[in-house]
Design a protein around this motif. Sequence first.
Motif, PDB file in Angstrom:
ATOM      1  N   SER A 145       0.937  -1.199   0.061  1.00  0.00           N
ATOM      2  CA  SER A 145       0.221   0.012  -0.091  1.00  0.00           C
ATOM      3  C   SER A 145       0.884   1.284  -0.081  1.00  0.00           C
ATOM      4  O   SER A 145       2.022   1.136   0.442  1.00  0.00           O
ATOM      5  CB  SER A 145      -0.857   0.101   1.145  1.00  0.00           C
ATOM      6  OG  SER A 145      -0.202   0.137   2.378  1.00  0.00           O
ATOM      7  N   GLY A 146       0.322   2.384  -0.216  1.00  0.00           N
ATOM      8  CA  GLY A 146       1.044   3.805  -0.149  1.00  0.00           C
ATOM      9  C   GLY A 146       1.278   4.019   1.342  1.00  0.00           C
ATOM     10  O   GLY A 146       2.345   4.400   1.480  1.00  0.00           O
ATOM     11  N   SER A 147       0.616   3.569   2.291  1.00  0.00           N
ATOM     12  CA  SER A 147       0.802   3.808   3.689  1.00  0.00           C
ATOM     13  C   SER A 147       2.165   2.898   3.883  1.00  0.00           C
ATOM     14  O   SER A 147       3.145   3.725   4.473  1.00  0.00           O
ATOM     15  CB  SER A 147      -0.254   3.050   4.446  1.00  0.00           C
ATOM     16  OG  SER A 147      -1.495   3.690   4.128  1.00  0.00           O
ATOM     17  N   MET A 148       2.303   1.668   3.481  1.00  0.00           N
ATOM     18  CA  MET A 148       3.675   0.953   3.783  1.00  0.00           C
ATOM     19  C   MET A 148       4.740   1.631   2.831  1.00  0.00           C
ATOM     20  O   MET A 148       5.867   1.765   3.318  1.00  0.00           O
ATOM     21  CB  MET A 148       3.425  -0.578   3.289  1.00  0.00           C
ATOM     22  CG  MET A 148       2.919  -1.298   4.238  1.00  0.00           C
ATOM     23  SD  MET A 148       3.610  -1.473   5.820  1.00  0.00           S
ATOM     24  CE  MET A 148       5.404  -2.010   5.258  1.00  0.00           C
ATOM     25  N   VAL A 267       8.561  12.371  -1.300  1.00  0.00           N
ATOM     26  CA  VAL A 267       7.189  12.607  -2.099  1.00  0.00           C
ATOM     27  C   VAL A 267       6.272  11.641  -1.953  1.00  0.00           C
ATOM     28  O   VAL A 267       6.408  10.487  -2.245  1.00  0.00           O
ATOM     29  CB  VAL A 267       7.643  12.837  -3.694  1.00  0.00           C
ATOM     30  CG1 VAL A 267       5.907  13.437  -4.187  1.00  0.00           C
ATOM     31  CG2 VAL A 267       8.311  14.182  -4.069  1.00  0.00           C
ATOM     32  N   ASP A 268       5.290  12.085  -1.326  1.00  0.00           N
ATOM     33  CA  ASP A 268       3.867  11.040  -1.122  1.00  0.00           C
ATOM     34  C   ASP A 268       3.279  11.204  -2.458  1.00  0.00           C
ATOM     35  O   ASP A 268       2.354  12.347  -2.571  1.00  0.00           O
ATOM     36  CB  ASP A 268       2.947  11.530   0.095  1.00  0.00           C
ATOM     37  CG  ASP A 268       1.807  10.483   0.001  1.00  0.00           C
ATOM     38  OD1 ASP A 268       1.873   9.876  -1.073  1.00  0.00           O
ATOM     39  OD2 ASP A 268       1.052  10.563   1.037  1.00  0.00           O
ATOM     40  N   GLY A 269       3.375  10.478  -3.644  1.00  0.00           N
ATOM     41  CA  GLY A 269       2.750  10.542  -4.692  1.00  0.00           C
ATOM     42  C   GLY A 269       1.694   9.373  -4.945  1.00  0.00           C
ATOM     43  O   GLY A 269       1.374   8.905  -5.865  1.00  0.00           O
ATOM     44  N   PHE A 296       4.135   5.600  -4.473  1.00  0.00           N
ATOM     45  CA  PHE A 296       3.162   5.660  -5.283  1.00  0.00           C
ATOM     46  C   PHE A 296       2.241   4.620  -5.183  1.00  0.00           C
ATOM     47  O   PHE A 296       2.623   3.633  -4.898  1.00  0.00           O
ATOM     48  CB  PHE A 296       3.665   5.990  -6.734  1.00  0.00           C
ATOM     49  CG  PHE A 296       4.733   4.587  -7.250  1.00  0.00           C
ATOM     50  CD1 PHE A 296       6.098   4.990  -6.646  1.00  0.00           C
ATOM     51  CD2 PHE A 296       4.318   3.718  -7.964  1.00  0.00           C
ATOM     52  CE1 PHE A 296       6.870   3.879  -7.167  1.00  0.00           C
ATOM     53  CE2 PHE A 296       4.968   2.691  -8.130  1.00  0.00           C
ATOM     54  CZ  PHE A 296       6.403   2.687  -7.784  1.00  0.00           C
ATOM     55  N   ASP A 297       1.262   4.762  -5.657  1.00  0.00           N
ATOM     56  CA  ASP A 297      -0.092   3.664  -5.668  1.00  0.00           C
ATOM     57  C   ASP A 297      -0.320   3.167  -7.077  1.00  0.00           C
ATOM     58  O   ASP A 297      -0.543   4.112  -7.756  1.00  0.00           O
ATOM     59  CB  ASP A 297      -1.422   4.231  -4.702  1.00  0.00           C
ATOM     60  CG  ASP A 297      -1.414   3.632  -3.478  1.00  0.00           C
ATOM     61  OD1 ASP A 297      -1.119   2.684  -3.323  1.00  0.00           O
ATOM     62  OD2 ASP A 297      -1.950   4.399  -2.396  1.00  0.00           O
ATOM     63  N   LEU A 298      -0.405   1.968  -7.091  1.00  0.00           N
ATOM     64  CA  LEU A 298      -0.876   1.485  -8.511  1.00  0.00           C
ATOM     65  C   LEU A 298      -2.135   0.981  -8.335  1.00  0.00           C
ATOM     66  O   LEU A 298      -2.837   0.720  -9.528  1.00  0.00           O
ATOM     67  CB  LEU A 298       0.167   0.145  -8.971  1.00  0.00           C
ATOM     68  CG  LEU A 298       1.680   0.816  -9.129  1.00  0.00           C
ATOM     69  CD1 LEU A 298       2.603  -0.489  -9.550  1.00  0.00           C
ATOM     70  CD2 LEU A 298       1.648   1.889 -10.108  1.00  0.00           C
ATOM     71  N   HIS A 299      -2.917   0.663  -7.030  1.00  0.00           N
ATOM     72  CA  HIS A 299      -4.099   0.149  -7.091  1.00  0.00           C
ATOM     73  C   HIS A 299      -5.152   1.401  -7.063  1.00  0.00           C
ATOM     74  O   HIS A 299      -6.248   1.251  -7.262  1.00  0.00           O
ATOM     75  CB  HIS A 299      -4.277  -0.678  -5.807  1.00  0.00           C
ATOM     76  CG  HIS A 299      -3.745  -0.333  -4.512  1.00  0.00           C
ATOM     77  ND1 HIS A 299      -3.310  -1.055  -3.772  1.00  0.00           N
ATOM     78  CD2 HIS A 299      -3.746   0.922  -3.991  1.00  0.00           C
ATOM     79  CE1 HIS A 299      -2.915  -0.573  -2.633  1.00  0.00           C
ATOM     80  NE2 HIS A 299      -3.328   0.803  -2.739  1.00  0.00           N
ATOM     81  N   LYS A 300      -4.515   2.689  -6.980  1.00  0.00           N
ATOM     82  CA  LYS A 300      -5.525   3.718  -7.270  1.00  0.00           C
ATOM     83  C   LYS A 300      -5.514   4.090  -8.796  1.00  0.00           C
ATOM     84  O   LYS A 300      -6.323   3.241  -9.609  1.00  0.00           O
ATOM     85  CB  LYS A 300      -5.046   4.871  -6.462  1.00  0.00           C
ATOM     86  CG  LYS A 300      -4.903   4.573  -4.898  1.00  0.00           C
ATOM     87  CD  LYS A 300      -4.694   5.890  -4.104  1.00  0.00           C
ATOM     88  CE  LYS A 300      -4.919   5.295  -2.684  1.00  0.00           C
ATOM     89  NZ  LYS A 300      -4.208   6.585  -1.710  1.00  0.00           N
ATOM     90  N   TRP A 301      -4.838   5.247  -9.121  1.00  0.00           N
ATOM     91  CA  TRP A 301      -5.069   5.690 -10.504  1.00  0.00           C
ATOM     92  C   TRP A 301      -4.410   4.811 -11.533  1.00  0.00           C
ATOM     93  O   TRP A 301      -4.932   4.878 -12.717  1.00  0.00           O
ATOM     94  CB  TRP A 301      -4.417   6.951 -10.538  1.00  0.00           C
ATOM     95  CG  TRP A 301      -5.161   7.968 -11.550  1.00  0.00           C
ATOM     96  CD1 TRP A 301      -6.526   7.653 -12.232  1.00  0.00           C
ATOM     97  CD2 TRP A 301      -5.105   9.355 -11.275  1.00  0.00           C
ATOM     98  NE1 TRP A 301      -6.937   8.894 -12.672  1.00  0.00           N
ATOM     99  CE2 TRP A 301      -6.050   9.900 -12.238  1.00  0.00           C
ATOM    100  CE3 TRP A 301      -4.247  10.137 -10.951  1.00  0.00           C
ATOM    101  CZ2 TRP A 301      -6.252  11.269 -12.565  1.00  0.00           C
ATOM    102  CZ3 TRP A 301      -4.331  11.807 -10.991  1.00  0.00           C
ATOM    103  CH2 TRP A 301      -5.583  12.201 -11.806  1.00  0.00           C
TER     104      TRP A 301
HETATM  105  C1  LIG Z   1      -4.376   6.429  -0.411  1.00  0.00           C
HETATM  106  C2  LIG Z   1      -3.282   7.330   0.052  1.00  0.00           C
HETATM  107  C3  LIG Z   1      -2.165   7.026   0.881  1.00  0.00           C
HETATM  108  C4  LIG Z   1      -2.223   5.644   1.170  1.00  0.00           C
HETATM  109  O1  LIG Z   1      -2.328   4.718   0.481  1.00  0.00           O
HETATM  110  P1  LIG Z   1      -2.924   3.244   0.569  1.00  0.00           P
HETATM  111  O2  LIG Z   1      -2.486   2.449  -0.601  1.00  0.00           O
HETATM  112  O3  LIG Z   1      -4.312   3.777   0.788  1.00  0.00           O
HETATM  113  O4  LIG Z   1      -2.348   2.864   1.914  1.00  0.00           O
HETATM  114  C5  LIG Z   1      -1.147   8.045   1.289  1.00  0.00           C
HETATM  115  N1  LIG Z   1      -1.085   9.019   0.522  1.00  0.00           N
HETATM  116  C6  LIG Z   1      -2.011   9.687  -0.128  1.00  0.00           C
HETATM  117  C7  LIG Z   1      -1.903  11.213  -0.735  1.00  0.00           C
HETATM  118  C8  LIG Z   1      -3.055   8.902  -0.498  1.00  0.00           C
HETATM  119  O5  LIG Z   1      -4.338   9.339  -1.152  1.00  0.00           O
END
Ligand SMILES: *Cc1c(COP(=O)(O)O)cnc(C)c1O
Length: 479
Positions: A145-148, A267-269, A296-301
């Motif tokens: 996850s983005g959190s991790m 950077v929290d991307g 960066f998250d791949l399960h989002k956008w």
């Molecule tokens: C969703 C989000 C996170 C956390 O990502 P997860 O994959 O949900 O753990 C961190 N920062 C931002 C800006 C987010 O939108």
Amino acid sequence: MNELTLDPDDWSELTTLGHRMLDDSLQQLATVRERPLWQPMPPDVRAYFAPGAPPREGRPLDEVYADFQRFVQPYVLGNVHPRFWGWVIGASSPAGVLAELLAAGLNVNVFGANESGAALEAQVISWLTNAFGLPAEATGLFVSSGSMANVVALTVARDARAGFDVVEEGLAGQTPLVVYCSRETHNSVDKAAGMLGIGRKQLRKIPTDAEYRIDLEALRRAIAEDRAAGRKPFCVVANCGTVNTGAIDDLGAIRGIADEEKLWMHVDGAIGAVLRLSPRLAPLTAGLESADSIAFDLHKWMNMPYDVAGVVVRSRETQSRSFSPAASYLTTFEDGIAAGRHIPSRLGPDLSRGFRALKVWMTIQTYGLDRFAAIIEKNMEQARYAGEIIEREPKLELLAPAPTNVICFRYRRDGLGDEQLDALNHRVLIEVQKAGIAAPSSTVLQGRYALRIAIVNQRTLREDVELALSEIVRIGDGL
Ligand SMILES: *Cc1c(COP(=O)(O)O)cnc(C)c1O
């Protein structure tokens, strides 16, 4: 001695059932528009999930599958639906579903052995560091996850910039370490500050400007105050897409401050790093390429199946220092299975790891980065279009600037004060969700309740935006 295994005597029967599951699963996606987006679990379903003693004896898989179809499938979150825009949640893709199936069949542990899974992960990470504009020696890994990803990056930042040996000595008795970010920063950074022993009190939440970007002068002042008080500033977290409003901090200016102050720039991307994939939108992320680390998250956008996110770090040396204590049972050799070259388990906390990289590789190969970029551009257009409708419609009102794909707004009615509107909009939210029409979520901006949509959904069409907003007005009028 018994000779039990978990494999069937008759593989052909299982194969037939497996085919049916796959057909059903794809059919659910193909027909997703025909069903309500979400429905609450009725009492009998809740009762089915009551806690209790585990089953000691098995039963046929087709029976268990029937329960899945009856009790689980109809009541999940609904984020594969084209009008799901709550929080920041992706919808996935057909190629992603199949990639997950193949990864499950292989069941490879991608801890970093001499095998194709680890080689593939290294390749895909290089595609992404390349796309983000990081140098060739940058490295990284896929995480849950983005959190991790934020936890991993802040661990590396702490260990690289503390000024003492955190890994060996710990934090006890040391100068307090301070990390900076804007008030709009995601709460996973608060979690990380607690988990890493930095302490949430040492996470400075800097005010933002009218566009919800970090106030650079306030950032400078806070750093100076901490230094004067004998604390040790070590890291600044910049946002590339905030969760509330999609704001992007001035990454170039933050890099400048980080350089002057010798801070790590993370950077929290989670939302916005992938804007970089579109040549048209990449300028929004200017400065991303200068980060010391990016989450960066791949399960989002990127609409890849849950769960997969990534963290990349400018320098491999720094990253591996935090995560490579010696262990005789994990020695690498020059040949054989243990002759791994890319060793993700030395770049993050997990030793055993699944093959998340396969769905990243397979979907990028199948659709191409240009198609992903086009989806991101489409969602940006849809968000802009939603903003236009809201501005045109006297019963709706925007509550924040919308520089990217997040729109915060409310239903309004003449004669109602802010507090009454807060309560009314909360009811609108609940009714829209319960009707199964669309899924906005909510937030609070400057004390005011906002309906919030974050469009990262590859399935969304223009007509979905029109329908959802007109339904929100209709439901609001009826309350
Ligand atoms: C969703 C989000 C996170 C956390 O990502 P997860 O994959 O949900 O753990 C961190 N920062 C931002 C800006 C987010 O939108």
